[in-house]
Enzyme design. Structure first.
Site, PDB file in Angstrom:
ATOM      1  N   GLU A 128       0.841  -1.192   0.000  1.00  0.00           N
ATOM      2  CA  GLU A 128       0.000   0.000   0.000  1.00  0.00           C
ATOM      3  C   GLU A 128       0.873   1.239   0.000  1.00  0.00           C
ATOM      4  OE1 GLU A 128      -2.503  -0.218   3.457  1.00  0.00           O
ATOM      5  OE2 GLU A 128      -3.686  -1.865   2.624  1.00  0.00           O
ATOM      6  N   LYS A 142       2.209   4.510   1.618  1.00  0.00           N
ATOM      7  CA  LYS A 142       2.290   5.014   2.990  1.00  0.00           C
ATOM      8  C   LYS A 142       1.961   6.500   2.914  1.00  0.00           C
ATOM      9  CE  LYS A 142       5.145   4.944   7.119  1.00  0.00           C
ATOM     10  NZ  LYS A 142       4.831   6.286   7.524  1.00  0.00           N
ATOM     11  N   ASP A 145       1.429  10.207   3.732  1.00  0.00           N
ATOM     12  CA  ASP A 145       2.094  11.096   4.688  1.00  0.00           C
ATOM     13  C   ASP A 145       1.066  12.062   5.265  1.00  0.00           C
ATOM     14  OD1 ASP A 145       4.045  12.219   6.171  1.00  0.00           O
ATOM     15  OD2 ASP A 145       5.003  13.320   4.544  1.00  0.00           O
ATOM     16  N   TYR A 202      -7.300   2.103   6.068  1.00  0.00           N
ATOM     17  CA  TYR A 202      -6.517   0.943   5.641  1.00  0.00           C
ATOM     18  C   TYR A 202      -6.598  -0.280   6.555  1.00  0.00           C
ATOM     19  CZ  TYR A 202      -3.249   3.815   8.399  1.00  0.00           C
ATOM     20  OH  TYR A 202      -2.697   4.600   9.352  1.00  0.00           O
ATOM     21  N   LYS A 235      10.419   3.239   3.912  1.00  0.00           N
ATOM     22  CA  LYS A 235      10.458   4.706   3.823  1.00  0.00           C
ATOM     23  C   LYS A 235      11.371   5.078   2.659  1.00  0.00           C
ATOM     24  CE  LYS A 235       9.854   7.217   7.429  1.00  0.00           C
ATOM     25  NZ  LYS A 235       8.932   8.266   7.824  1.00  0.00           N
ATOM     26  N   CYS A 251       5.682  32.244  34.136  1.00  0.00           N
ATOM     27  CA  CYS A 251       6.986  32.527  33.547  1.00  0.00           C
ATOM     28  C   CYS A 251       8.089  31.965  34.440  1.00  0.00           C
ATOM     29  CB  CYS A 251       7.151  34.039  33.390  1.00  0.00           C
ATOM     30  SG  CYS A 251       8.818  34.501  32.875  1.00  0.00           S
ATOM     31  N   CYS A 259      10.155  35.094  36.015  1.00  0.00           N
ATOM     32  CA  CYS A 259       9.621  36.092  36.962  1.00  0.00           C
ATOM     33  C   CYS A 259       8.379  35.611  37.689  1.00  0.00           C
ATOM     34  CB  CYS A 259       9.345  37.411  36.245  1.00  0.00           C
ATOM     35  SG  CYS A 259       7.905  37.339  35.169  1.00  0.00           S
ATOM     36  N   CYS A 279       4.749  36.222  28.485  1.00  0.00           N
ATOM     37  CA  CYS A 279       4.935  36.696  29.854  1.00  0.00           C
ATOM     38  C   CYS A 279       4.508  38.160  29.814  1.00  0.00           C
ATOM     39  CB  CYS A 279       6.405  36.576  30.273  1.00  0.00           C
ATOM     40  SG  CYS A 279       6.741  37.515  31.792  1.00  0.00           S
ATOM     41  N   CYS A 322       9.995  41.837  33.573  1.00  0.00           N
ATOM     42  CA  CYS A 322      10.558  40.489  33.700  1.00  0.00           C
ATOM     43  C   CYS A 322      12.033  40.546  33.323  1.00  0.00           C
ATOM     44  CB  CYS A 322       9.809  39.523  32.781  1.00  0.00           C
ATOM     45  SG  CYS A 322      10.627  37.930  32.575  1.00  0.00           S
TER      46      CYS A 322
END
Ligand code: IVH
Length: 710
Positions: A127, A129, A131, A234, A342, A435, A438, A451, A456
């Site tokens: 089959e 593959k 993506d 599938y 692959k 954060c 701070c 943040c 800060c």
């Protein structure tokens, strides 16, 4: 009499609720039929208006009578504008991944080994593959109840409402059975190109898979509905499953109305036996081949890959016979009866050791993966940006996962996918609530966390680093390390402190000498001379880099005051009138310019003598009108407006005045000059014609105007 018959005949329908329910059923049936024709066969059976009318009527009734809304109602195809989260869902089947091979030979060896073991009593399928995004569909009594991402293979996220918008996925199967189907959701190449070209460069997706992953996880299903996703199923599992082989499973999935991929090849002893089996199963579109064709087929498929309308990243070889599959069994992660080939080896595989949080000068929080050092195309990679929570969710990435990594555009390291889930029990990484520098609570704006604390210490440090950077104010010597030292010594708390700081204090810290401190002082002094465009782009205004700063200046904002004034009066149109300046940029620019912190920064830097206006360029022209006052009267042929003629005077050092007096030096008299001409002659003011004026300034006369016809 006729009336009585009518009542008897309509007895079952005298209840108005029943009538409504019946109307809804009829509308559902008709709309489902119209949608199928439209989406699957590209045929419109009725006009758009007629369709909308039926659709609106059904939506209206569903709102009024939710108790009658069908679970497979065609109204779900357009999705909803309500935000939804994606609750966790425990899979009822283990959602395994596949073992991988990176050469066709490995696949051939795998085939031969299996054949030898089962003395040729088995056949195979190959089959594509796809993506895309792995998806599991759960049908109950034929109705689509859950669509769930793969997750860690045991628990995934429910994205049902989004998947229901996909036209090719049946909301109701052709039979009322309980069934689980596995498949891949994907986006076609052409649709990807089209959608991506509408995006800005920053927002563009790297590949169709990423765009599809984002679409599947949209908070609003109405947005998913706008992305033309497709799916191939599938694998299938159902109650009382008696299938003898994969071909029978595919045949059944197809008969139930699920989208199966026709580009599958079936290999048995020889091509005609294969053809027989496929025809029996009603799968005529599949390719029938013999074992000896395997190698050739893999080669062909690899070559044809580019021409396919969707992306595939390999082929999947599967044993066809269910009995043999059971015998071969499973490892912890993969079935032994299938293998993925692959096409290209992943650039590298590595393990995510931790995820660090970076806070930028604008407060934007970025998660960064620290991975076990891996070499990708000659470069050692250790840190990879993960952008934001959404990106992490799309990857379903957890600390400890094995990932496939690449370098986008051959440069920027990126995590492509999770190839192996961790077995530490870690689930998908979640951004912290506060954060790490701070402690302020993070806020989410769009896809990113921020943040919000302008004080800060990490934000301030990043702001300083940016301001001093070589491509900004270019203060040589104020490196990240020196900035950190100065902050530590309490000498610098914010950007303006650079200009008041006593750098000699650095002498008390190791690593600094008289000479380096003196160079630093000189670099800071030198930076005071930077032109306005550099200062403007170094302030850290969102989206205002050097190019945008220069566009703003060229577009008329010659100094910071004109910009601040436009921001105060929210005159967005003054910015959007400039070519290349969009509304989004204008709004965020104004928001930032209107903030007290930015105003204070500008004031303090201005007090330090930095340039906040574009130096007027001295005219190169000879100042022949210097000290002269010019008045213009009558109409001029060579200038479309009087202002243009005045500009020519001013460029040459003259001044334009609006009335004639004894102090007027020259009167430029055009056609049909009136009282000003008289006055000038009275006062003895010099008078020049347009022709003489053009001679003086060295310009050609405009082409003669057409003689009047009358
Ligand atoms: S079979 C137990 N068939 O590739 C069955 N997978 O790791 C396992 N994929 O997670 C899957 N096309 O998302 C199978 N024709 C195909 C496929 C396919 C794409 C994906 C699937 C899986 C991954 C392999």
């Amino acid at each position: 009499m006729a009336l009585i018959v009518f009542f008897i005949y309509n007895k079952a329908m005298t209840n108005p609720l029943e009538m409504i329910e019946q109307e809804m059923r009829d509308l559902e049936a008709r709309l489902t039929e119209l949608q199928r024709a439209y989406y699957l066969d590209s045929r419109s059976l009725v006009s758009d208006q007629q369709y909308d009318k039926l659709f609106d009527r059904l939506s209206h009734l569903e709102e009024l009578y939710p108790q009658f809304k069908a679970p497979d109602s065609p109204t779900q195809r357009v999705g909803s504008d309500l935000n939804s989260d994606f609750p966790e869902f425990r899979h009822t089947i283990p959602v395994l991944s596949l073992d991988k091979a990176y050469s066709a030979q490995t696949v051939l060896d795998w085939f031969s080994k299996a054949q030898a073991k089962f003395s040729n009593n088995l056949s195979f399928v190959l089959e594509e593959k796809i993506d895309g995004i792995s998806m599991v569909l759960y049908y109950e009594k034929g109705l689509l109840m859950h669509a769930v991402t793969r997750g860690n293979g045991i628990i995934g996220n429910e994205v049902t409402q989004n998947i229901k918008t996909m036209p090719s996925i049946p909301l109701r199967l052709n039979e009322p059975i309980d069934l689980v189907a596995r498949g891949e959701v994907y986006l076609g190449k052409a649709d990807f190109e089209r959608l991506n070209s509408e995006k800005g460069e920053d927002e563009a997706y790297a590949n169709p898979r990423n765009l599809a992953a984002g679409a599947v996880r949209r908070q609003k299903s109405s947005e998913t509905a706008r992305i033309p996703l497709s799916m191939f199923v599938y694998e299938g599992f159902w109650d009382g499953m008696e299938s003898t082989d994969h071909i029978a499973i595919l045949s059944r999935l197809k008969a139930l109305g699920l989208p199966t991929n026709p580009h599958i090849a079936y290999f048995s002893l020889n091509a005609s036996l294969s053809r027989q089996r496929l025809d029996e199963a009603g799968l005529n579109e599949m390719k029938a081949l013999g074992f000896s064709d395997i190698e050739q087929y893999i080669r062909e498929k690899t070559e044809q890959r580019k021409a396919l309308p969707y992306e595939i990243d390999g082929l999947v070889a599967k044993v066809n016979e269910i009995r043999v599959r059971e015998e071969l069994g499973y490892t912890e992660h993969h079935p032994r009866w299938a293998i993925a080939y692959k096409f290209e080896a992943p650039q590298a595989e590595t393990v995510v050791q931790s995820i660090e949080i970076q806070v930028g000068r604008t407060g934007r929080v970025t998660p960064v993966a620290r991975v076990q050092k891996a070499n990708v195309g000659g470069a050692d990679i250790q840190r990879i940006t993960l952008h934001n929570q959404q990106y992490i969710n799309e990857l379903e990435l957890a600390i400890g996962d094995t990932v496939s990594i690449s370098r986008r555009g051959d440069v920027i390291p990126a995590v492509e996918s999770v190839t192996e889930k961790n077995n530490l029990g870690n689930t998908t990484y979640q951004m912290p609530k506060s954060c790490p520098f701070c402690g302020s609570g993070l806020v989410k704006i769009g896809a990113h966390h921020f943040c919000p604390n302008t004080q800060c210490k990490e934000r301030v440090k990043q702001k300083l680093i940016f301001f001093c950077d070589r491509s900004q104010m270019d203060i040589e010597g104020l490196s990240t390390k020196t900035i950190e030292d100065l902050i530590k010594l309490g000498l610098i708390k914010d950007v303006p402190d650079i200009y008041t700081c006593d750098f000699k204090a650095l002498l008390s810290v190791g690593g600094y000498g008289e000479r380096s401190v003196s160079l630093l002082e000189k670099a800071v002094e030198k930076s005071r001379q930077n032109p306005y465009v550099k200062v403007l782009s170094s302030l850290g205004l969102p989206e205002i880099g050097k190019k945008a700063a220069s566009t703003l200046i060229k577009g008329g904002f010659k100094d910071i005051d004109s910009l601040l004034e436009a921001a105060s009066s929210n005159a967005i149109e003054k910015v959007t009138a400039i070519d290349q300046m969009g509304e989004k940029t204008a709004r965020s620019l104004f928001d930032s310019l209107n903030s007290p912190q930015m105003r204070q920064l500008i004031d303090e830097l201005r007090n330090q003598g930095l340039h906040f206006s574009e130096e007027e360029k001295q005219s190169d022209l000879e100042q022949i009108f210097s000290g002269q006052a010019w008045c213009i009267t009558g109409s001029l042929d060579s200038f479309s407006s009087r202002e243009l003629a005045e500009a020519e005077i001013e460029k040459r050092g003259g001044k334009a005045v609006s009335s004639v007096s004894s102090r007027t030096s020259v009167l430029l008299a055009g056609k049909n000059a009136g009282s000003k001409l008289d006055k000038a002659s009275e006062l003895g003011v010099k008078i020049v014609s347009e022709k003489e004026f053009l001679d003086l300034i060295g310009m050609d006369a405009a082409s003669p105007i057409e003689p009047d016809l009358f």
